[in-house]
Write an enzyme that holds these catalytic residues in place. Structure first.
Site, PDB file in Angstrom:
ATOM      1  N   GLU A 155      -6.658   0.756  -2.905  1.00  0.00           N
ATOM      2  CA  GLU A 155      -7.912   0.174  -3.348  1.00  0.00           C
ATOM      3  C   GLU A 155      -8.310   0.682  -4.715  1.00  0.00           C
ATOM      4  O   GLU A 155      -7.870   1.742  -5.164  1.00  0.00           O
ATOM      5  CB  GLU A 155      -9.049   0.465  -2.357  1.00  0.00           C
ATOM      6  CG  GLU A 155      -9.581   1.878  -2.381  1.00  0.00           C
ATOM      7  CD  GLU A 155      -8.827   2.861  -1.522  1.00  0.00           C
ATOM      8  OE1 GLU A 155      -8.610   3.996  -2.002  1.00  0.00           O
ATOM      9  OE2 GLU A 155      -8.469   2.513  -0.377  1.00  0.00           O
TER      10      GLU A 155
ATOM     11  N   ALA B  27     -22.386   1.587   1.536  1.00  0.00           N
ATOM     12  CA  ALA B  27     -23.807   1.858   1.849  1.00  0.00           C
ATOM     13  C   ALA B  27     -24.731   0.940   1.060  1.00  0.00           C
ATOM     14  O   ALA B  27     -25.573   1.420   0.295  1.00  0.00           O
ATOM     15  CB  ALA B  27     -24.128   3.321   1.586  1.00  0.00           C
TER      16      ALA B  27
ATOM     17  N   ASP C 292      -0.501   9.988   3.996  1.00  0.00           N
ATOM     18  CA  ASP C 292      -0.644   8.738   3.263  1.00  0.00           C
ATOM     19  C   ASP C 292      -0.982   8.985   1.792  1.00  0.00           C
ATOM     20  O   ASP C 292      -0.546   8.238   0.912  1.00  0.00           O
ATOM     21  CB  ASP C 292      -1.727   7.869   3.907  1.00  0.00           C
ATOM     22  CG  ASP C 292      -1.284   7.272   5.233  1.00  0.00           C
ATOM     23  OD1 ASP C 292      -0.092   7.424   5.571  1.00  0.00           O
ATOM     24  OD2 ASP C 292      -2.112   6.658   5.915  1.00  0.00           O
TER      25      ASP C 292
ATOM     26  N   SER D 218     -11.894   1.263   2.891  1.00  0.00           N
ATOM     27  CA  SER D 218     -12.617   0.035   3.224  1.00  0.00           C
ATOM     28  C   SER D 218     -12.961  -0.029   4.706  1.00  0.00           C
ATOM     29  O   SER D 218     -14.079  -0.386   5.083  1.00  0.00           O
ATOM     30  CB  SER D 218     -11.788  -1.195   2.821  1.00  0.00           C
ATOM     31  OG  SER D 218     -12.396  -2.388   3.246  1.00  0.00           O
TER      32      SER D 218
ATOM     33  N   THR E 233      -6.944  -0.512   5.880  1.00  0.00           N
ATOM     34  CA  THR E 233      -7.062   0.467   6.965  1.00  0.00           C
ATOM     35  C   THR E 233      -7.491   1.837   6.444  1.00  0.00           C
ATOM     36  O   THR E 233      -7.431   2.812   7.187  1.00  0.00           O
ATOM     37  CB  THR E 233      -5.721   0.602   7.716  1.00  0.00           C
ATOM     38  OG1 THR E 233      -4.690   0.898   6.774  1.00  0.00           O
ATOM     39  CG2 THR E 233      -5.385  -0.669   8.464  1.00  0.00           C
TER      40      THR E 233
END
Length: 294
Positions: A150, A214, A74, A193, A190
């Protein structure tokens, strides 16, 4: 058909699928161009690469290309997107990596998949992207300011939290006390995130998701918003700067820089074979439905 091939690495996992792909394309007599760096890697590693000298090379793409084949994982597809940009060239991924949410074609099915694509037996999945601008301008980001998966901000050179002041359409939302914040597209839902507790979003959904990394304010949860929303971030912390990542590309940003993130004005066309779908990929990669009761 004019086809571009891109890969980042040539190692034991990619050797077999690369050779299967190149040999099959030679039989098809397609007009093939291999990205220059990847071609050099193949030339250095293959003992008998003479047949592949029939292939040409490219360093940039233009509107004359009909297809880009990414071979790797990916991450390789995310890098391939930087060649395609707004050109609208369809991308398909051959999986020589690990999980493979985007690169879905296994080496066992390369020949059949290529035949199906050359014969037009596929669908196009339009994937939205994010774009980012900074005030003041950051040269590293302005040169390649978009992301398919992202955009994330995160701490740098410190174990202390950062504060991410977040506004949506110029209305203050909250300040995340955390290791960072992820703004993900449906495609990226997927990825990073998801590993931070974000939801899975189907690719055709007109949404984005904000997922804190976190968070110390424990009531902070992932938030789904419409993809027409303009997001503004301002980061502060004990260090003078922090990191911004756009998929696999990283830049260092000074504190108090204002980041503006919104949906890009172009999309990426991902090829989806007729026997594949996003839901099938979820079942295959995340093992959904593997409960013994099913």
């Amino acid at each position: 058909m004019k086809i571009a091939i891109f890969g980042q690495f040539y190692h034991k996992h990619s050797e077999i699928p690369v050779e299967i792909l190149l040999k099959h394309l030679l039989k098809k007599q397609a007009d093939i161009y291999i990205e220059r760096h990847f071609f050099d890697l193949i030339h250095d590693e293959l003992e008998n690469d003479e047949p592949y000298y029939a292939f040409k090379t490219f360093e940039v793409l233009d509107h004359t290309y009909d297809l880009l084949i990414s071979i790797g994982g990916d991450g390789t597809i995310l890098r391939a997107v930087t060649f395609v940009k707004e050109l609208g060239i369809p991308i398909v991924g051959i999986n020589a990596g690990r999980l493979g949410f985007l690169a879905t074609i296994p080496k066992e099915h390369i020949e059949q998949a290529i035949d199906d694509i050359l014969e037009g037996h596929y669908n196009i999945s339009e994937r939205s992207l994010l774009e980012i601008s900074t005030t003041p301008e950051n040269k590293t980001i302005s040169e390649m300011n978009f992301a398919l998966n992202e955009i994330a901000v995160s701490r740098k050179d410190t174990t202390s939290m950062i504060t991410v002041e977040t506004s949506l359409n110029n209305e203050y939302l909250t300040s995340y006390w955390s290791d960072g914040l992820i703004i993900a597209t449906p495609t990226g839902s997927t990825g990073y995130s998801l590993s931070c507790g974000g939801p899975v979003i189907t690719p055709d959904t007109n949404s984005l998701v904000l997922t804190p990394i976190a968070p110390h304010n424990l009531n902070a949860r992932p938030l789904i918003i419409t993809d027409s929303t303009e997001i503004k971030l301002k980061v502060s912390g004990r260090e003078d700067n922090y990191l911004v990542s756009l998929d696999s590309r990283i830049a260092t940003i000074d504190n108090d820089t204002v980041l503006t993130i919104k949906k890009a004005n172009f999309s990426i066309k991902m090829i989806e074979l007729l026997n594949e779908s996003f839901l099938k990929t979820l079942r295959k990669k995340l093992l959904w439905g593997e409960d013994k009761r099913n």
